[in-house]
Design a protein around this motif. Structure first.
Motif, short mmCIF file in Angstrom:
data_model
loop_
_atom_site.label_atom_id
_atom_site.label_comp_id
_atom_site.label_asym_id
_atom_site.label_seq_id
_atom_site.Cartn_x
_atom_site.Cartn_y
_atom_site.Cartn_z
N VAL A 1 0.83 -1.20 0.00
CA VAL A 1 0.00 0.00 0.00
C VAL A 1 0.87 1.25 0.00
O VAL A 1 0.64 2.19 -0.75
CB VAL A 1 -0.94 0.00 1.22
CG1 VAL A 1 -1.72 1.29 1.30
CG2 VAL A 1 -1.90 -1.18 1.15
N CYS A 2 1.90 1.28 0.82
CA CYS A 2 2.76 2.46 0.95
C CYS A 2 3.50 2.75 -0.36
O CYS A 2 3.55 3.89 -0.81
CB CYS A 2 3.75 2.27 2.08
SG CYS A 2 4.77 3.73 2.39
N ASN A 3 4.06 1.73 -0.98
CA ASN A 3 4.80 1.93 -2.22
C ASN A 3 3.89 2.42 -3.34
O ASN A 3 4.29 3.27 -4.13
CB ASN A 3 5.52 0.66 -2.64
CG ASN A 3 6.72 0.39 -1.77
OD1 ASN A 3 7.27 1.29 -1.16
ND2 ASN A 3 7.11 -0.88 -1.68
N PHE A 4 2.69 1.90 -3.43
CA PHE A 4 1.76 2.38 -4.46
C PHE A 4 1.33 3.80 -4.16
O PHE A 4 1.15 4.61 -5.07
CB PHE A 4 0.54 1.45 -4.60
CG PHE A 4 0.75 0.38 -5.62
CD1 PHE A 4 0.64 0.66 -6.96
CD2 PHE A 4 1.09 -0.89 -5.23
CE1 PHE A 4 0.85 -0.31 -7.92
CE2 PHE A 4 1.30 -1.88 -6.17
CZ PHE A 4 1.19 -1.59 -7.52
N GLY A 5 1.18 4.14 -2.88
CA GLY A 5 0.85 5.52 -2.51
C GLY A 5 1.95 6.47 -2.95
O GLY A 5 1.68 7.54 -3.52
N LYS A 6 3.20 6.10 -2.71
CA LYS A 6 4.33 6.93 -3.12
C LYS A 6 4.39 7.05 -4.64
O LYS A 6 4.62 8.13 -5.19
CB LYS A 6 5.64 6.35 -2.61
CG LYS A 6 5.82 6.49 -1.11
CD LYS A 6 7.10 5.82 -0.67
CE LYS A 6 7.27 5.87 0.83
NZ LYS A 6 8.48 5.16 1.28
N LEU A 7 4.17 5.94 -5.33
CA LEU A 7 4.18 5.95 -6.78
C LEU A 7 3.10 6.88 -7.32
O LEU A 7 3.36 7.73 -8.19
CB LEU A 7 3.97 4.53 -7.33
CG LEU A 7 3.99 4.38 -8.84
CD1 LEU A 7 5.37 4.67 -9.39
CD2 LEU A 7 3.55 2.98 -9.21
N ASN A 8 1.90 6.77 -6.78
CA ASN A 8 0.80 7.64 -7.22
C ASN A 8 1.10 9.10 -6.89
O ASN A 8 0.79 10.00 -7.67
CB ASN A 8 -0.51 7.21 -6.57
CG ASN A 8 -1.02 5.92 -7.13
OD1 ASN A 8 -0.71 5.55 -8.25
ND2 ASN A 8 -1.81 5.21 -6.34
N TYR A 9 1.71 9.35 -5.73
CA TYR A 9 2.00 10.71 -5.30
C TYR A 9 3.00 11.38 -6.23
O TYR A 9 2.82 12.51 -6.65
CB TYR A 9 2.54 10.67 -3.86
CG TYR A 9 2.82 12.02 -3.26
CD1 TYR A 9 1.78 12.79 -2.75
CD2 TYR A 9 4.11 12.51 -3.17
CE1 TYR A 9 2.02 14.02 -2.17
CE2 TYR A 9 4.37 13.74 -2.59
CZ TYR A 9 3.32 14.50 -2.09
OH TYR A 9 3.55 15.70 -1.52
N PHE A 10 4.09 10.68 -6.56
CA PHE A 10 5.16 11.29 -7.34
C PHE A 10 4.97 11.18 -8.85
O PHE A 10 5.53 11.98 -9.60
CB PHE A 10 6.51 10.69 -6.95
CG PHE A 10 6.95 11.12 -5.58
CD1 PHE A 10 7.36 12.42 -5.34
CD2 PHE A 10 6.92 10.23 -4.52
CE1 PHE A 10 7.76 12.84 -4.08
CE2 PHE A 10 7.32 10.63 -3.26
CZ PHE A 10 7.73 11.94 -3.04
#
Length: 104
Positions: free
Chosen positions: A87-96
Motif C-alpha cells: 500500500v505504501c509503495n503504491f501511494g508513493k508511486l501515485n504521489y510522485f
C-alpha cells in the motif's frame, strides 16, 4: 492473463475485493482431493478450468505475512513491469508520478 499455475493442487487465480464482500480470507489447502464423486454430496474441482486438486479454506481468518486477513485493495500488488508492492509503495508511486507530478 493467467494468474495461477496448473500443477496438481495449484491455488486458484488471485482475487480481491472490499471487506464487505470478503470480510476475511483463509488459505489454500494444496493436498485437498476435490474430485470425490463418492462424497455426500459429491465434490468436484471447480475453482478454475483444469483444476486437479486443492481447495480454498475460508472458514476462519488466516493472516498473511503482513498480518492482514483481508484482500481489500490488493488487486494489483506485485504485478506489472515495475513489480512494486504494498500500500505504501503504491501511494508513493501515485504521489510522485500521478496527479501531483502532472500539476507541478
Amino acid at each position: 492473463a493467467v494468474t495461477h499455475a496448473k500443477w496438481w493442487g495449484a491455488p486458484g487465480p488471485l482475487f480481491c475485493g472490499p471487506k464487505t464482500k470478503y470480510p476475511h480470507t483463509g488459505y489454500w489447502d494444496f493436498s485437498y482431493e476435490c474430485n470425490n464423486q463418492w462424497a455426500n454430496p459429491p465434490e468436484s474441482c471447480d475453482v478454475y478450468e483444469g483444476q486437479k486438486g486443492g481447495k480454498h479454506i475460508d472458514d476462519a481468518p488466516y493472516a498473511n505475512a503482513a498480518g492482514r486477513t483481508d484482500v481489500e485493495g490488493c488487486c494489483w500488488w506485485g504485478r506489472g513491469v515495475i513489480q512494486t508492492s504494498g500500500v505504501c509503495n503504491f501511494g508513493k508511486l501515485n504521489y510522485f508520478l500521478g496527479k501531483r507530478a502532472h500539476d507541478e
